[in-house]
Design a protein around this motif. Sequence first.
Motif, PDB file in Angstrom:
ATOM      1  N   ARG A 155       0.814  -1.211   0.000  1.00  0.00           N
ATOM      2  CA  ARG A 155       0.000   0.000   0.000  1.00  0.00           C
ATOM      3  C   ARG A 155       0.853   1.269   0.000  1.00  0.00           C
ATOM      4  O   ARG A 155       0.313   2.361  -0.108  1.00  0.00           O
ATOM      5  N   GLY A 156       2.163   1.154   0.150  1.00  0.00           N
ATOM      6  CA  GLY A 156       3.031   2.320   0.080  1.00  0.00           C
ATOM      7  C   GLY A 156       3.414   2.867   1.447  1.00  0.00           C
ATOM      8  O   GLY A 156       2.794   2.558   2.473  1.00  0.00           O
ATOM      9  N   LEU A 157       4.463   3.704   1.448  1.00  0.00           N
ATOM     10  CA  LEU A 157       5.000   4.256   2.682  1.00  0.00           C
ATOM     11  C   LEU A 157       3.975   5.092   3.433  1.00  0.00           C
ATOM     12  O   LEU A 157       3.898   5.036   4.670  1.00  0.00           O
ATOM     13  N   GLY A 158       3.182   5.864   2.706  1.00  0.00           N
ATOM     14  CA  GLY A 158       2.191   6.714   3.362  1.00  0.00           C
ATOM     15  C   GLY A 158       1.176   5.908   4.142  1.00  0.00           C
ATOM     16  O   GLY A 158       0.836   6.229   5.287  1.00  0.00           O
ATOM     17  N   ALA A 159       0.675   4.838   3.524  1.00  0.00           N
ATOM     18  CA  ALA A 159      -0.284   3.970   4.215  1.00  0.00           C
ATOM     19  C   ALA A 159       0.373   3.278   5.390  1.00  0.00           C
ATOM     20  O   ALA A 159      -0.241   3.100   6.453  1.00  0.00           O
ATOM     21  N   GLY A 160       1.638   2.878   5.226  1.00  0.00           N
ATOM     22  CA  GLY A 160       2.357   2.244   6.322  1.00  0.00           C
ATOM     23  C   GLY A 160       2.525   3.185   7.502  1.00  0.00           C
ATOM     24  O   GLY A 160       2.407   2.778   8.666  1.00  0.00           O
ATOM     25  N   LEU A 161       2.810   4.449   7.213  1.00  0.00           N
ATOM     26  CA  LEU A 161       2.964   5.430   8.283  1.00  0.00           C
ATOM     27  C   LEU A 161       1.652   5.605   9.049  1.00  0.00           C
ATOM     28  O   LEU A 161       1.655   5.675  10.281  1.00  0.00           O
ATOM     29  N   LYS A 162       0.548   5.657   8.343  1.00  0.00           N
ATOM     30  CA  LYS A 162      -0.739   5.806   9.021  1.00  0.00           C
ATOM     31  C   LYS A 162      -1.038   4.594   9.898  1.00  0.00           C
ATOM     32  O   LYS A 162      -1.566   4.727  11.012  1.00  0.00           O
ATOM     33  N   THR A 163      -0.686   3.409   9.411  1.00  0.00           N
ATOM     34  CA  THR A 163      -0.867   2.198  10.214  1.00  0.00           C
ATOM     35  C   THR A 163       0.007   2.256  11.462  1.00  0.00           C
ATOM     36  O   THR A 163      -0.435   1.938  12.572  1.00  0.00           O
ATOM     37  N   ALA A 164       1.274   2.659  11.283  1.00  0.00           N
ATOM     38  CA  ALA A 164       2.187   2.741  12.427  1.00  0.00           C
ATOM     39  C   ALA A 164       1.693   3.768  13.444  1.00  0.00           C
ATOM     40  O   ALA A 164       1.790   3.537  14.660  1.00  0.00           O
ATOM     41  N   LEU A 165       1.176   4.887  12.983  1.00  0.00           N
ATOM     42  CA  LEU A 165       0.674   5.906  13.904  1.00  0.00           C
ATOM     43  C   LEU A 165      -0.491   5.386  14.736  1.00  0.00           C
ATOM     44  O   LEU A 165      -0.644   5.748  15.904  1.00  0.00           O
ATOM     45  N   ALA A 166      -1.316   4.540  14.141  1.00  0.00           N
ATOM     46  CA  ALA A 166      -2.444   3.973  14.882  1.00  0.00           C
ATOM     47  C   ALA A 166      -1.978   3.069  16.014  1.00  0.00           C
ATOM     48  O   ALA A 166      -2.708   2.866  16.992  1.00  0.00           O
ATOM     49  N   HIS A 167      -0.773   2.515  15.890  1.00  0.00           N
ATOM     50  CA  HIS A 167      -0.224   1.618  16.916  1.00  0.00           C
ATOM     51  C   HIS A 167       0.859   2.277  17.759  1.00  0.00           C
ATOM     52  O   HIS A 167       1.378   1.658  18.699  1.00  0.00           O
ATOM     53  N   ALA A 168       1.206   3.516  17.441  1.00  0.00           N
ATOM     54  CA  ALA A 168       2.323   4.186  18.120  1.00  0.00           C
ATOM     55  C   ALA A 168       1.980   4.504  19.571  1.00  0.00           C
ATOM     56  O   ALA A 168       0.915   5.043  19.869  1.00  0.00           O
ATOM     57  N   ARG A 169       2.928   4.215  20.442  1.00  0.00           N
ATOM     58  CA  ARG A 169       2.776   4.497  21.867  1.00  0.00           C
ATOM     59  C   ARG A 169       3.785   5.535  22.350  1.00  0.00           C
ATOM     60  O   ARG A 169       3.830   5.865  23.532  1.00  0.00           O
ATOM     61  N   GLY A 170       4.603   6.054  21.440  1.00  0.00           N
ATOM     62  CA  GLY A 170       5.619   7.030  21.821  1.00  0.00           C
ATOM     63  C   GLY A 170       5.139   8.462  21.693  1.00  0.00           C
ATOM     64  O   GLY A 170       4.324   8.780  20.820  1.00  0.00           O
ATOM     65  N   ARG A 171       5.682   9.345  22.547  1.00  0.00           N
ATOM     66  CA  ARG A 171       5.381  10.778  22.426  1.00  0.00           C
ATOM     67  C   ARG A 171       6.003  11.347  21.156  1.00  0.00           C
ATOM     68  O   ARG A 171       5.487  12.277  20.554  1.00  0.00           O
ATOM     69  N   LYS A 172       7.152  10.777  20.759  1.00  0.00           N
ATOM     70  CA  LYS A 172       7.844  11.187  19.545  1.00  0.00           C
ATOM     71  C   LYS A 172       7.844  10.018  18.562  1.00  0.00           C
ATOM     72  O   LYS A 172       7.679   8.858  18.949  1.00  0.00           O
ATOM     73  N   PHE A 173       8.095  10.331  17.276  1.00  0.00           N
ATOM     74  CA  PHE A 173       7.917   9.353  16.205  1.00  0.00           C
ATOM     75  C   PHE A 173       9.022   9.549  15.175  1.00  0.00           C
ATOM     76  O   PHE A 173       9.292  10.678  14.758  1.00  0.00           O
TER      77      PHE A 173
END
Length: 267
Positions: free
Chosen positions: A80-98
């Motif tokens: 799905r591409g880097l952009g879609a991957g980033l959105k997926t990662a953000l949904a699972h992100a637990r860090g204050r910074k990314f």
Amino acid sequence: MNASTAPEDRDLTLFVPALNEARRIEATLRGLLRISGATGTDAIQIVVVDDGCTDNTAAIVQELARAHPQIDLVRHPENRGLGAGLKTALAHARGRKFLIVPGDNDMPESVLRNLISNSDSADMVMCYFPDRGQRGWMRRALSSLFGLAYAVTFDVHVQYINGPCVYPTSRLRELRLHSTRFSIVAEINVKLLRQGVSFLEIPGHRQVGLDGSKSFSLRNLIETLRVFLSLLGDIHFRERRRFGHRPRRVRGGMEDCRGSDLPLASS
């Protein structure tokens, strides 16, 4: 982005996009685990997004995750591409910074350590690469033209608009992004900078992955032009009030990271 979010109980989330990276993903992740161990395993989360891999990337990551609970694997059934991957990662992100970390060993460990060490020095901590001679003349010319176009059009005067950067996770989640591939980095950087955030720039050096860069292709060039035009509309017309601010440059930071060191994934 209107995505469900995890609680922000870590200092930093490292997002590792992976597309058929079986040859390099283990060494890349072990490098991140070294950084995580030095920082504190409870401070860093590593989110690997398998973006439709057809090799055994996922199996390698799963094996490492069994021994290292700070690694999370999320799988896309198709690319799905880097952009879609980033959105997926953000949904699972637990860090204050990314921070985005390529799965193909594109970023030396010294660069990552310096970015992370300075992560609280500004809203955005950006890295640029003075040693452009490692690339061919056409890549250098296109990169310079790209940077100049962004600087003039969007009034963002940074060393490298596509460079790696530590972001505030909460601000990333608020962005509406058009890009689905590599241009998402430039789009994020422009949109955050034009909201008046503070930023720090740190010099670094490149580490070309085993199979070379995957970012330069006709498809990515076409997407770059499409995203540029969409960004032009957002910054100067559709969301002019939101993106009408000037960023604040922060001086200083720790020593640069251009010295000789081992890459994340040793050959």
